[in-house]
Design an enzyme around this catalytic site. Structure first.
Site, mmCIF file in Angstrom:
data_model
loop_
_atom_site.group_PDB
_atom_site.id
_atom_site.type_symbol
_atom_site.label_atom_id
_atom_site.label_comp_id
_atom_site.label_asym_id
_atom_site.label_seq_id
_atom_site.Cartn_x
_atom_site.Cartn_y
_atom_site.Cartn_z
ATOM 1 C CD GLN A 60 -27.409 -0.027 -16.084
ATOM 2 O OE1 GLN A 60 -26.999 -0.946 -15.385
ATOM 3 N NE2 GLN A 60 -27.208 1.240 -15.766
ATOM 4 C CG ASP A 102 -21.307 7.010 -19.570
ATOM 5 O OD1 ASP A 102 -21.008 5.794 -19.549
ATOM 6 O OD2 ASP A 102 -22.481 7.433 -19.607
#
Ligand code: MRU
Length: 341
Positions: free
Chosen positions: A193, A234
């Site tokens: 990413q 997260d």
């Protein structure tokens, strides 16, 4: 809607249009979802990823379910479960689904579709606003320690959110204030990413970025005058423990050793006040093939076993600041986290 050129999530003509993040930076392709199952699959398969982005996508997925099932409440509840089953770690997914479920349960409307589209759009817009606020709050902290280099992990930008970004939003705001000399972006194995998405976003904004191998972080902290490591999250517990992309915990340990400050930027929708300890956060494990192959090319012997946890937990003790749109918590603990509730 987003404050940069990238629009990862778009609602148009009663469809959810997702920029296919698996194909970046080589290709800008879009996936059109017209059913909630297509949305759940897109989340599972990483077409859309990043904690806030998957919450937003799932919310639009619930609206699609209303159209599919003529607002039949039982079938809608099953659709909520299907969407919740897509990925386990990012709490924004469950937060957004709860908001949609509460609306379904509270409404007696025969047609829920317009209400649910409106609510999903609101979740999307609120996330962008939260990021803009966090950008300024995070940049204020950077201003206190002076201009310098930053290091970030994974992708937390427009692609991962409703727009602008969490950690990348802080970096964007700090750069606009001339507080950033350069940004080191970890490549972030195995999905890359950092290499594929963060470097792409920063290049689009002309923010000076240097891509580094994940294993270069210690050396870079020691030799390149890094002032802050800035990451997203997260799930953050009531105690301030933070689940984020695998490798984040290691960065926090390294940062503390090298006297580098460690900032987590995340909207309040990422805080799970029902969990106290990071040990209780479900950590997603993905297939070993994601480690053993890169875009179809094998990297390891076929018979080799692999272990692929894709998140880790950084204990609150290693974090200097948690930045949310509700305010900043320095050196988090349970008592200080309560002010964000
Ligand atoms: O597996 P991913 O790409 O969904 O993981 C994303 C991250 O870990 C991000 O750092 C986190 O979701 C914050 S995004 C604003």
């Amino acid at each position: 809607m987003s404050q940069s050129s990238v629009s990862a999530i778009r609602w148009a003509n009663n469809q959810l249009i997702l920029l296919d993040q698996r194909k970046l930076p080589l290709q800008e392709a879009y996936v059109h979802c017209v059913t909630h199952v297509e949305v759940a699959d897109a989340i599972r398969q990483m077409v859309v990823r990043g904690a806030p982005a998957i919450g937003i996508a799932a919310a639009y997925g619930v609206a699609l379910a209303a159209a599919e099932f003529s607002s039949d409440r039982d079938r809608m509840h099953r659709a909520l479960e299907t969407l919740a089953d897509s990925r386990p770690t990012a709490v924004n997914l469950f937060w957004a689904l709860r908001r949609m479920r509460d609306l379904i349960d509270a409404s007696s409307a025969a047609d829920l579709f317009p209400l649910l589209v409106e609510e999903a759009t609101r979740i999307h817009e609120e996330d962008l606003q939260a990021n803009l606020t966090m950008g300024e709050l995070g940049a204020d902290l950077i201003a206190e320690s002076g201009r310098g280099a930053l290091l970030t992990h994974c992708n937390t930008g427009s692609l991962a959110t409703g727009g602008y970004g969490t950690a990348l939003g802080v970096i964007r705001s700090a750069y606009r204030r001339d507080l950033v000399t350069e940004v080191f972006a970890d490549e972030t194995r195995p999905w890359l990413q950092g290499a594929r998405l963060t470097a792409w976003e920063l290049c689009q904004d002309d923010i000076p970025v240097k891509l580094i191998a994940d294993s270069a972080a210690a050396h870079v902290m020691k030799t390149c005058a890094v002032k802050w490591v800035i990451v997203g999250a997260d799930r953050i517990t009531a105690h301030g423990d933070v689940a984020n992309k695998i490798g984040t915990y290691g960065l926090a340990v390294l940062a503390r050793h090298h006297g580098v400050k460690f900032m987590v930027a995340a909207p309040s929708s990422t805080i799970d006040f029902e969990l106290f300890s990071g040990a209780d956060i479900p950590i997603e494990e993905r297939t070993s093939d994601e480690l053993k192959f890169v875009q179809g090319t094998p990297l390891a012997p076929e018979k080799a076993n692999a272990f692929n946890p894709v998140f880790d937990v950084t204990p609150a003790e290693l974090i200097d600041a948690i930045v949310t749109e509700r305010g900043v918590v320095l050196r988090p603990n349970a008592e200080k986290m309560r002010k964000l509730q």
